[in-house]
Design an enzyme around this catalytic site. Structure first.
Site, PDB file in Angstrom:
ATOM      1  NE  ARG A 149     -20.668  88.238  21.214  1.00 20.36           N
ATOM      2  CZ  ARG A 149     -19.681  88.828  20.549  1.00 20.36           C
ATOM      3  NH1 ARG A 149     -18.720  88.099  20.004  1.00 20.36           N
ATOM      4  NH2 ARG A 149     -19.642  90.152  20.418  1.00 20.36           N
ATOM      5  CE  LYS A 173     -23.702  89.144  19.253  1.00 19.79           C
ATOM      6  NZ  LYS A 173     -24.450  90.274  19.831  1.00 19.79           N
ATOM      7  CG  HIS A 245     -23.604  87.402  28.055  1.00 16.65           C
ATOM      8  ND1 HIS A 245     -23.066  86.942  26.869  1.00 16.65           N
ATOM      9  CD2 HIS A 245     -23.713  88.738  27.910  1.00 16.65           C
ATOM     10  CE1 HIS A 245     -22.878  87.963  26.060  1.00 16.65           C
ATOM     11  NE2 HIS A 245     -23.261  89.069  26.662  1.00 16.65           N
ATOM     12  NE  ARG A 248     -19.390  88.976  25.460  1.00 12.12           N
ATOM     13  CZ  ARG A 248     -18.491  89.182  24.499  1.00 12.12           C
ATOM     14  NH1 ARG A 248     -17.444  88.383  24.388  1.00 12.12           N
ATOM     15  NH2 ARG A 248     -18.620  90.168  23.637  1.00 12.12           N
ATOM     16  CG  HIS A 271     -17.857  94.832  22.538  1.00 10.37           C
ATOM     17  ND1 HIS A 271     -17.650  95.310  23.820  1.00 10.37           N
ATOM     18  CD2 HIS A 271     -18.712  93.782  22.672  1.00 10.37           C
ATOM     19  CE1 HIS A 271     -18.350  94.579  24.684  1.00 10.37           C
ATOM     20  NE2 HIS A 271     -18.994  93.665  24.012  1.00 10.37           N
ATOM     21  CE1 TYR A 280     -18.812  94.237  31.062  1.00 10.27           C
ATOM     22  CE2 TYR A 280     -18.397  95.017  28.841  1.00 10.27           C
ATOM     23  CZ  TYR A 280     -18.943  94.091  29.701  1.00 10.27           C
ATOM     24  OH  TYR A 280     -19.632  93.021  29.197  1.00 10.27           O
TER      25      TYR A 280
END
Length: 299
Positions: A149, A173, A245, A248, A271, A280
């Site tokens: 990110r 995150k 992004h 990414r 994730h 994806y």
């Protein structure tokens, strides 16, 4: 409790007890602040503990009327749920007024991704004769090589780069750390930048361990990365809307198309849920469908 008191305590709770990133804290507090502003505008003298489900529905309906998209509405509701969860934890309310509220269906959209030739076109447009160009090349190579990110890139520390092992430690995150691999080309371009550019900067206090710096020796900002990439895409003649992004997404898409294990990609992207990574696989199916349509004799 007054709204200013509630918002201050909510912010402290998110920072200290939930250990959320500054961006997440700011977003959640902003959501609760919007609700307060709505109540003031409607002339409703409701303190935080007096907010009802009906008032929240009126607030969300107002957001719809203002043209706020489903995704933004869902994110706002998520912030409000966090706020009233905090209120319950502090024994300020007994019932959560957001319990019966459902987020609008946002659908699952396929993220934009660049093809590998487009990646090469983007890299080829960089002017490597300048210090900024060397930094840009290193930034893009790291983003595409490791799927970071933009916030993770800007906070990347030199002490967390294990070049010999080909890994970097990244703070993602929720302040969760993870190890991500970094390719040889990315490491080579990063080394060019560190030795040829960063090593000659007047580094400001507090930025000594940041890998990527501005020309003034301060940590590189997210805005700088966004604007640099946008200008580069225009120079390269790419008509897609490109952001950090996008790289990414391209990283994940190319891995899945190449047959990479979904769990491995989930780990590299950071994730929390495999469901997020599964989007994806839809890109991969679209690619396979296109191949069949174009090349199968009976299609």
């Amino acid at each position: 409790m007054t709204w200013p008191q509630a918002l201050r305590q909510f912010q402290g709770y998110l920072q200290l007890e939930k250990s959320l990133s500054p961006n997440s804290v700011e977003a959640y507090v902003r959501d609760a602040t919007k609700l307060h502003q709505f109540l003031v505008g409607e002339g409703v003298p409701a303190r935080p503990e007096q907010v009802t489900t009906r008032l929240l529905r009126d607030f969300l309906n107002t957001l719809t009327g203002l043209g706020l998209g489903a995704t933004s509405q869902a994110r706002t509701l998520s912030g409000l749920k966090a706020f009233f969860s905090f209120m319950i934890m502090e024994d300020l309310i007994r019932l959560d007024p957001t319990d019966t509220l459902e987020a609008p269906k946002t659908g699952r959209h396929l993220p934009d991704a660049l093809s590998y030739p487009e990646i090469e076109t983007l890299l080829g447009a960089i002017d490597l004769s300048t210090d900024e160009g060397l930094r840009t090349r290193a930034v893009l190579e790291v983003l595409y090589s490791s799927g970071l990110r933009v916030s993770e890139l800007c906070e990347l520390k030199l002490s967390n780069i294990a070049a010999e092992q080909g890994f970097m430690k990244v703070l993602g995150k929720g302040n969760k750390e993870r190890l991500v691999p970094v390719g040889r080309e990315a490491l080579k371009q990063l080394n060019f930048y560190l030795r040829g550019v960063r090593g000659h900067l007047d580094i400001k206090p507090g930025a000594e361990d940041h890998a990527f710096l501005s020309q003034r020796g301060r940590p590189l900002s997210r805005i700088t990365v966004f604007t640099t990439l946008k200008k580069l895409a225009e120079q390269a003649g790419l008509r897609k809307t490109i952001s950090p992004h996008t790289l990414r997404h391209s990283f994940a898409t190319h891995l899945i198309e190449g047959g990479a294990d979904l769990r491995a990609v989930q780990e590299m992207l950071g994730h929390a849920s495999i469901t997020t990574t599964e989007i994806y696989t839809h890109l991969d199916r679209d690619y396979l469908r296109q191949v069949i349509t174009e090349f199968h004799p009976r299609s």
